[in-house]
Write an enzyme that holds these catalytic residues in place. Structure first.
Site, PDB file in Angstrom:
ATOM      1  N   ASP A 142      -9.637  -0.149 -22.095  1.00 29.27           N
ATOM      2  CA  ASP A 142     -10.879  -0.186 -22.856  1.00 29.27           C
ATOM      3  C   ASP A 142     -11.629   1.132 -22.679  1.00 29.27           C
ATOM      4  O   ASP A 142     -11.393   1.877 -21.723  1.00 29.27           O
ATOM      5  CB  ASP A 142     -11.752  -1.363 -22.428  1.00 29.27           C
ATOM      6  N   GLU A 150     -13.033  -2.676 -18.038  1.00 25.36           N
ATOM      7  CA  GLU A 150     -13.621  -1.902 -16.941  1.00 25.36           C
ATOM      8  C   GLU A 150     -14.951  -1.285 -17.350  1.00 25.36           C
ATOM      9  O   GLU A 150     -15.908  -1.263 -16.577  1.00 25.36           O
ATOM     10  CB  GLU A 150     -12.642  -0.822 -16.480  1.00 25.36           C
TER      11      GLU A 150
END
Length: 464
Positions: free
Chosen positions: A103, A169
């Site tokens: 991500d 994250e």
């Protein structure tokens, strides 16, 4: 040439030869806008996870590759899709867990990007695009290193590998701890490589041995039960903005050092780092002085910091002559290694309550804490990674601290207390992670891939 040298050189050659394909695959990943914020298109995270899983599957060395999710603790909501791959060790070899995340941060103001954020663009020896450095390059460093090991030694090498590519994250790793618990047997390992940090510079590798923790929270300041005319009552009535400005200013002294009792610093030596380097790496404007005192890099690695990263107040475009009844701010603090994030937050809340001007009412909410981390540098895996970095970069690594935080490392330590944790990365000081025009230095990436491939080769030869 000795057999050992030949084995090392074969891995190096395979890693070097695989760089063009790794960069092509990285470009494909960068094109996917995998932002975990709920306001963004969440289908892109699924697309990103599936793309990563296909690359991992394509190495041909894993017993199982899955895209999976875990529940966010305290909710019925699933976290974002992660990629989990496992390969059992053979003949007494260790297992290494390779971590990165697929991500990325939101793009911010697109007008500040020189090229489209999700169109990978190479110029001046760098690859530009959101996630090009943080952390899709980390994903591809793992994949490329595994490819190199496989090409050099065949698919029947003995090293055990667990691969965990997270999908949230940048959004707080909300399901991370639960994911570790749900998949503890699959992830259990002797060595953990977290490819989500940086290097000293473009040619000198860094081994991260300390990380500051974080304490983030929202504070609301309220002085009125409704808005009033600033001309009619200004001068007698303190509005929330006035109170908030005065209150926030008490958190730093005149030189910019944190002035909150109870926030601790760590006493540790640091390398030379000049003000000129700071200006070059951060874009600090001419005439603007650095904040704080003592060694510059020590302020970043070993001292606390406090930053106001968000504020809810009337916008400039909507400004009127009005006394504001309530203002909310988001405060992000970094906690020095050695102090718990909970203690640091408690010190800040106590300070703010004690210094609230005019009896302003304060409310605290959305508290998010992550503890700092100090690496145990005495283990054999640290010696192996230092040797691999030296061979891969041609320069001995520098032990570095990081001013930022990787809070989930505390979860890794708790779940796998016997594992040796190595924090590496592909970024250099000019990568501008989280900022417009994020980029990856191509030579740094090449050296990082070679180094990780050499590390895997050393682990494949170690019996535990």
């Amino acid at each position: 040439m000795s057999a050992e040298l030949s084995r090392t050189e074969s891995i190096r050659e395979a890693a070097e030869g695989g760089i063009p394909q790794a960069l092509a695959d990285l470009g494909d990943l960068v094109r996917i806008p995998s932002i975990a914020w709920p306001s963004m298109d969440q289908s892109q995270l699924v697309r990103s996870a599936e793309a990563v899983a296909a690359l991992v599957e394509g190495t041909g060395v894993f017993d199982a590759v899955t895209v999976t999710r875990s529940v966010i603790p305290g909710t019925d909501e699933l976290g974002q899709p992660a990629v989990l791959a496992t390969r059992a060790p053979r003949n007494g070899r260790p297992t290494v867990l390779l971590y990165a995340h697929h991500d990325v941060q939101p793009i911010g103001d697109e007008a500040l990007w020189e090229t489209p954020p999700f169109e990978p663009t190479v110029r001046d020896g760098r690859l530009y695009g959101r996630g090009a450095a943080d952390d899709k390059a980390g994903v591809m460093a793992h994949v490329a290193a595994i490819r190199a090991l496989t090409e050099a030694r065949g698919e029947d090498f003995d090293l055990g590998i667990a691969l965990f590519i997270e999908g949230e994250e940048e959004y707080g790793s909300r399901s991370f701890a639960q994911f570790l618990s749900d998949n503890a047997d699959a992830l259990r390992s002797d060595v953990i490589v977290v490819a989500d940090s940086g290097n000293w510079d473009q040619v000198t590798p860094g081994l991260t041995v300390s990380l500051r923790g974080n304490a983030r929270f929202t504070m609301s300041v309220r002085t009125l039960d409704h808005a009033s005319h600033s001309g009619m009552f200004g001068g007698a009535v303190p509005d929330a903005m006035m109170a908030a400005i005065q209150l926030l200013s008490t958190m730093w002294d005149a030189g910019g050092s944190v002035a909150v009792a109870g926030l601790e610093s760590r006493d540790a030596e640091t390398p030379e780092y000049s003000e000129e380097t700071l200006r070059t790496e951060t874009g600090l404007l001419d005439g603007v002085s650095p904040a704080g005192t003592d060694a510059i890099i020590g302020r970043i690695w070993n001292k606390p910091s406090i930053t106001v990263i968000g504020i809810d107040a009337t916008s400039v475009a909507s400004a009127s002559n009005t006394l504001t009844p309530e203002v909310s701010v988001v405060i992000s603090a970094r906690v020095a290694p050695g102090q718990s994030a909970a203690d640091a937050y408690a010190a800040m809340e106590a300070h703010l309550r004690a210094h609230a001007p005019y009896g302003a009412q304060l409310e605290f909410r959305d508290v998010d804490l992550g503890n700092p981390f100090l690496v145990d540098t005495s283990g054999w895996a640290v010696a192996d990674v230092r040797a691999a970095l030296t061979e891969g970069y041609g320069v001995a690594p520098i032990d570095i601290g990081v001013g930022g935080s990787i809070p989930f490392i505390a979860d890794l330590v708790r779940e796998f207390p016997g594992a040796q944790i190595l924090v590496t990365g592909v970024e250099d000081p000019h990568s501008r992670a989280h900022s417009p025009n994020e980029s990856l230095h191509l030579d740094t990436f090449r050296r990082a891939v070679v180094s990780e491939a050499l590390l895997l080769g050393k682990l494949d030869e170690r019996t535990i």
